[in-house]
Design a protein around this motif. Structure first.
Motif, PDB file in Angstrom:
ATOM      1  N   GLU A 172       0.814  -1.221   0.000  1.00 19.99           N
ATOM      2  CA  GLU A 172       0.000   0.000   0.000  1.00 19.99           C
ATOM      3  C   GLU A 172       0.836   1.253   0.000  1.00 19.99           C
ATOM      4  OE1 GLU A 172      -3.863   0.492   2.003  1.00 19.99           O
ATOM      5  OE2 GLU A 172      -3.279  -1.394   2.915  1.00 19.99           O
ATOM      6  N   GLN A 196      -7.280  -2.737   3.907  1.00 22.48           N
ATOM      7  CA  GLN A 196      -7.614  -2.765   2.490  1.00 22.48           C
ATOM      8  C   GLN A 196      -7.944  -4.159   1.939  1.00 22.48           C
ATOM      9  OE1 GLN A 196      -8.043  -0.030   0.643  1.00 22.48           O
ATOM     10  NE2 GLN A 196      -8.724  -1.299  -1.047  1.00 22.48           N
ATOM     11  N   LYS A 199     -10.986  -5.860   3.581  1.00 19.49           N
ATOM     12  CA  LYS A 199     -12.321  -5.334   3.275  1.00 19.49           C
ATOM     13  C   LYS A 199     -12.737  -5.730   1.868  1.00 19.49           C
ATOM     14  CE  LYS A 199     -11.120  -0.489   2.230  1.00 19.49           C
ATOM     15  NZ  LYS A 199     -11.501   0.898   2.472  1.00 19.49           N
ATOM     16  N   GLN A 232      -9.149   5.393  11.185  1.00 19.33           N
ATOM     17  CA  GLN A 232      -9.866   5.723   9.949  1.00 19.33           C
ATOM     18  C   GLN A 232     -11.283   5.195  10.028  1.00 19.33           C
ATOM     19  OE1 GLN A 232      -7.974   3.902   6.580  1.00 19.33           O
ATOM     20  NE2 GLN A 232      -6.600   5.626   6.267  1.00 19.33           N
ATOM     21  N   ASP A 234     -13.204   3.238   7.823  1.00 19.22           N
ATOM     22  CA  ASP A 234     -12.865   2.421   6.669  1.00 19.22           C
ATOM     23  C   ASP A 234     -14.156   1.795   6.166  1.00 19.22           C
ATOM     24  OD1 ASP A 234     -10.795   1.347   5.029  1.00 19.22           O
ATOM     25  OD2 ASP A 234     -11.159  -0.593   5.979  1.00 19.22           O
ATOM     26  N   HIS A 441      -2.355   5.774  -5.925  1.00 19.28           N
ATOM     27  CA  HIS A 441      -2.932   5.560  -4.605  1.00 19.28           C
ATOM     28  C   HIS A 441      -2.454   4.203  -4.099  1.00 19.28           C
ATOM     29  CE1 HIS A 441      -5.492   5.577  -1.276  1.00 19.28           C
ATOM     30  NE2 HIS A 441      -6.621   5.198  -1.825  1.00 19.28           N
ATOM     31  N   HIS A 442      -3.139   3.134  -4.420  1.00 17.92           N
ATOM     32  CA  HIS A 442      -2.614   1.791  -4.177  1.00 17.92           C
ATOM     33  C   HIS A 442      -2.970   0.930  -5.379  1.00 17.92           C
ATOM     34  CE1 HIS A 442      -6.682   0.776  -3.160  1.00 17.92           C
ATOM     35  NE2 HIS A 442      -6.673   1.443  -2.025  1.00 17.92           N
ATOM     36  N   SER A 478      -8.895   8.741   1.250  1.00 21.23           N
ATOM     37  CA  SER A 478      -8.879   8.332  -0.149  1.00 21.23           C
ATOM     38  C   SER A 478      -9.718   7.092  -0.341  1.00 21.23           C
ATOM     39  CB  SER A 478      -7.470   7.942  -0.588  1.00 21.23           C
ATOM     40  OG  SER A 478      -6.540   8.865  -0.172  1.00 21.23           O
ATOM     41  N   GLY A 479     -10.068   6.875  -1.593  1.00 23.82           N
ATOM     42  CA  GLY A 479     -10.780   5.646  -1.917  1.00 23.82           C
ATOM     43  C   GLY A 479     -10.816   5.460  -3.403  1.00 23.82           C
ATOM     44  N   SER A 480     -11.454   4.368  -3.804  1.00 22.76           N
ATOM     45  CA  SER A 480     -11.535   4.098  -5.241  1.00 22.76           C
ATOM     46  C   SER A 480     -12.565   3.015  -5.503  1.00 22.76           C
ATOM     47  CB  SER A 480     -10.177   3.633  -5.780  1.00 22.76           C
ATOM     48  OG  SER A 480      -9.729   2.497  -5.089  1.00 22.76           O
ATOM     49  N   ARG A 482     -12.690  -0.502  -7.181  1.00 21.68           N
ATOM     50  CA  ARG A 482     -11.564  -1.455  -7.228  1.00 21.68           C
ATOM     51  C   ARG A 482     -11.571  -2.284  -8.496  1.00 21.68           C
ATOM     52  NH1 ARG A 482     -10.085   1.353  -2.698  1.00 21.68           N
ATOM     53  NH2 ARG A 482     -11.552   0.965  -1.010  1.00 21.68           N
ATOM     54  N   ALA A 525     -11.656   5.436   2.810  1.00 22.44           N
ATOM     55  CA  ALA A 525     -11.293   5.541   4.225  1.00 22.44           C
ATOM     56  C   ALA A 525     -10.910   6.984   4.501  1.00 22.44           C
ATOM     57  CB  ALA A 525     -10.119   4.631   4.531  1.00 22.44           C
TER      58      ALA A 525
HETATM   59  N1  ASP Z   1      -6.996   1.732   2.197  1.00 14.91           N
HETATM   60  C1  ASP Z   1      -7.005   3.053   1.680  1.00 14.91           C
HETATM   61  C2  ASP Z   1      -6.251   3.985   2.610  1.00 14.91           C
HETATM   62  O1  ASP Z   1      -6.075   3.677   3.771  1.00 14.91           O
HETATM   63  C3  ASP Z   1      -8.385   3.614   1.529  1.00 14.91           C
HETATM   64  C4  ASP Z   1      -9.181   2.946   0.463  1.00 14.91           C
HETATM   65  O2  ASP Z   1      -8.735   2.862  -0.683  1.00 14.91           O
HETATM   66  O3  ASP Z   1     -10.298   2.525   0.797  1.00 14.91           O
HETATM   67  O4  ASP Z   1      -5.840   5.051   2.213  1.00 14.91           O
END
Ligand code: ASP
Length: 581
Positions: A172, A196, A199, A232, A234, A441-442, A478-480, A482, A525
């Protein structure tokens, strides 16, 4: 509700309407003033405030003694009413004082004066610091925010599921904390940077809507908005579009803000990442002030001025009215800052009283160029104009930084300006060693469907269905949407330089379940510490965390981190190297 077998009321809630009532209150001695040998005024404090107790049979109490006072509420004498104190119209008379516990003199006063005390001292005695009104308020705002978030999520059918703290390493982006395994010497768990992967697996598992107020751990340098461990909200949702996620999270944020401030924020605006960069120079724009970046590239398309000629991107900002206060030293300071960031230079121009441009470079600009510059930046006498010519990223970064330096109010200062920044790039920058793109982001963010064809040919231009929430220039989270197909996930891993074999080895536990029917899903999150700090009027998240670490990562109260004993290490099969000096 707060009555117990030892007290009938809280000290801070006593008012004129209680006059005549016999009450018992418990708490700490905030101060004591003598009047002769027998008469004493003792201010008793609990978390709701202080009440004055008049003790007329002599009592030997000192600051921070824990006492119980039984007395009768009575009106204060004319002239002794204290308008600054909520309990200032009354006092307790006929007091009987019971000392429940004596106390050593505290190392700092338990009131606002402690704000000036060195932070290390406050943290070393955090239990005393928290006794103060400011910390009591902050922790209670935090509790309200947590509770409002839970209610908002539950009202939207989210299910709270806990995920593990001992997890495998995940990609991440942040450095992880490792925990040695005793049963498998030489192997380590990681502490979760976020839940991440779990979830997302909960979506494969059919939970549909997951949330958790989750502790996340990242071994990154600490600063005002960053702690090793942070909380967070989440969340993850199945069968959703980006709008569904933004709406659900907005609801939680608004409920939290309303719980903390009493006011529900207006609907949260949206801006694309590209527009945010173009207009504010940063991906976490602070919308509370103007000074937006203005496009000038075409205005200098045929310029003779060398520093501008042929530049890919030229932009300017107008620091209105700042010409006078920015003397030569300060302007040199700005230029140094621009160069440190990586710009070749910074052009500054002051608008003089007659509307002419005062600057060492003015003579290189044609009359038309000067007029166009003033027109676009709405320059009037007294303004300071700053211009950068470079590649687009550098122009944005430098002017975005200077804009914040010159105009940004403290983060907590109203109005609260929330904004969703959408369409983040899938990749931002490249890994210096491998030359491969780095995730924006990730690696689990879904590429924008319109950009899939650019994936292998022009990866840096691919947008992601990824979004950030920003408040007053702080990134809250941040989020997205997936990737829910393992073949697309592998394509992204490959672009990042992670081969199929490596992906299987490291993330097989995550990729394989996707073959068993992963629903389309997305999530988000946001950092609760950051949100609470801003809503509580604090500039540093340490002020809203009960037991934070110092900037250097230690805890002066518990002395953590401490070296383990040789036998602990032996049990874990670990030998440490001497500390670097
Ligand atoms: N896991 C991501 C973060 O902690 C948030 C996400 O993409 O839901 O930034």
């Amino acid at each position: 509700m707060s009555a117990t077998s030892m007290r009938t009321h809280m000290s801070g809630e006593l008012r004129s309407e209680h006059i005549g009532q016999a009450v018992s209150v418990c708490g700490w001695v905030a101060s004591r003033r003598e009047h002769g040998t027998q008469l004493a005024f003792v201010d008793l404090r609990d978390h709701t405030g202080v009440v004055q107790c008049v003790v007329d049979n002599g009592v030997d109490v000192r600051s921070e003694f824990v006492i119980r006072v039984t007395g009768v509420v009575r009106a204060r004498l004319e002239g002794t009413v204290n308008k600054n104190l909520p309990t200032g119209e009354i006092e307790l008379g006929e007091c009987v004082v019971e000392i429940l516990r004596t106390a050593e003199p505290p190392p700092f006063p338990i009131d606002a004066r402690a704000d000036k005390v060195e932070e290390n001292t406050r943290l070393q005695h955090r239990y005393l610091d928290i006794r103060r009104e400011r910390m009591q308020r902050n922790l209670r705002v935090r509790a309200k925010v947590n509770s409002a978030i839970r209610r908002a999520m539950e009202a939207q059918d989210f299910v709270e599921v806990e995920t593990p703290m001992l997890v495998p390493s995940t990609p991440e982006g942040a450095r992880e904390f490792l925990v040695p395994s005793r049963k498998e010497p030489g192997s380590f768990y990681a502490l979760p940077q976020s839940p991440q992967l779990f979830k997302q697996l909960l979506m494969v598992a059919g939970i549909d809507r997951y949330y958790q107020i989750a502790r996340c751990l990242r071994d990154e340098d600490l600063r005002a908005d960053r702690q090793y461990e942070f909380m967070q909200l989440d969340a993850e949702m199945s069968f959703v579009s980006q709008d569904d996620v933004l709406e659900a999270i907005s609801e939680a944020v608004m409920a939290a803000a309303e719980a903390a401030t009493g006011e529900r924020p207006p609907a949260i605006e949206r801006i694309t990442w590209h527009d945010a960069m173009n207009r504010f120079g940063v991906d976490k724009p602070d919308l509370r002030f103007g000074m937006e970046l203005t496009e000038l590239t075409d205005a200098f398309a045929s310029t003779e001025f060398k520093a501008f000629a042929g530049a890919a991107s030229i932009k300017g900002i107008n620091a209105s009215g700042k010409a006078e206060e920015m003397g030569r030293n300060k302007l040199d300071g700005l230029t140094d800052r621009a160069k440190k960031i990586g710009a070749k230079g910074l052009v500054w121009l002051k608008v003089g009283a007659d509307g002419s441009l005062d600057s060492p470079v003015a003579k290189f600009l044609s009359a038309d160029e000067q007029a166009e510059l003033l027109r676009r930046l709405a320059g009037v006498p007294g303004d300071l104009i700053l211009i950068v010519a470079d590649d687009w990223e550098m122009t944005c970064e430098v002017l975005g930084t200077l804009r914040n330096d010159l105009g940004r109010p403290p983060v907590w200062q109203g109005p609260y300006r929330y904004v969703w920044v959408t369409e983040f790039p899938l990749f931002i920058g490249r890994n210096k060693e491998t030359g491969k793109p780095k995730p924006g982001h990730h690696p689990f963010c879904r590429p924008h469907p319109d950009d899939l064809d650019k994936f292998e040919t022009d990866p840096m231009a691919v947008r992601a269905l990824a979004y950030d929430l920003v408040l007053n220039g702080w990134e809250l989270g941040s989020g997205s949407i997936r990737i829910h197909e393992s073949d697309l996930q592998r394509r992204v891993f490959n672009a990042l330089g992670i081969s199929d074999e490596e992906a299987d080895k490291k993330f097989g536990f995550f990729l394989r379940p996707f073959e068993y029917g992963a629903p389309p899903h997305g999530g988000f999150a946001f950092g609760i510490d950051r949100l609470v700090a801003i809503l509580a009027g604090e500039e540093n998240i340490r002020e809203v965390i009960a037991f934070p670490k110092t900037q250097s990562g230690s805890d002066p109260m518990t002395n953590a981190p401490t070296p383990p004993s040789p036998s602990q290490l032996a049990e874990l099969g670990i030998r440490t190297l001497p500390a670097k000096v």
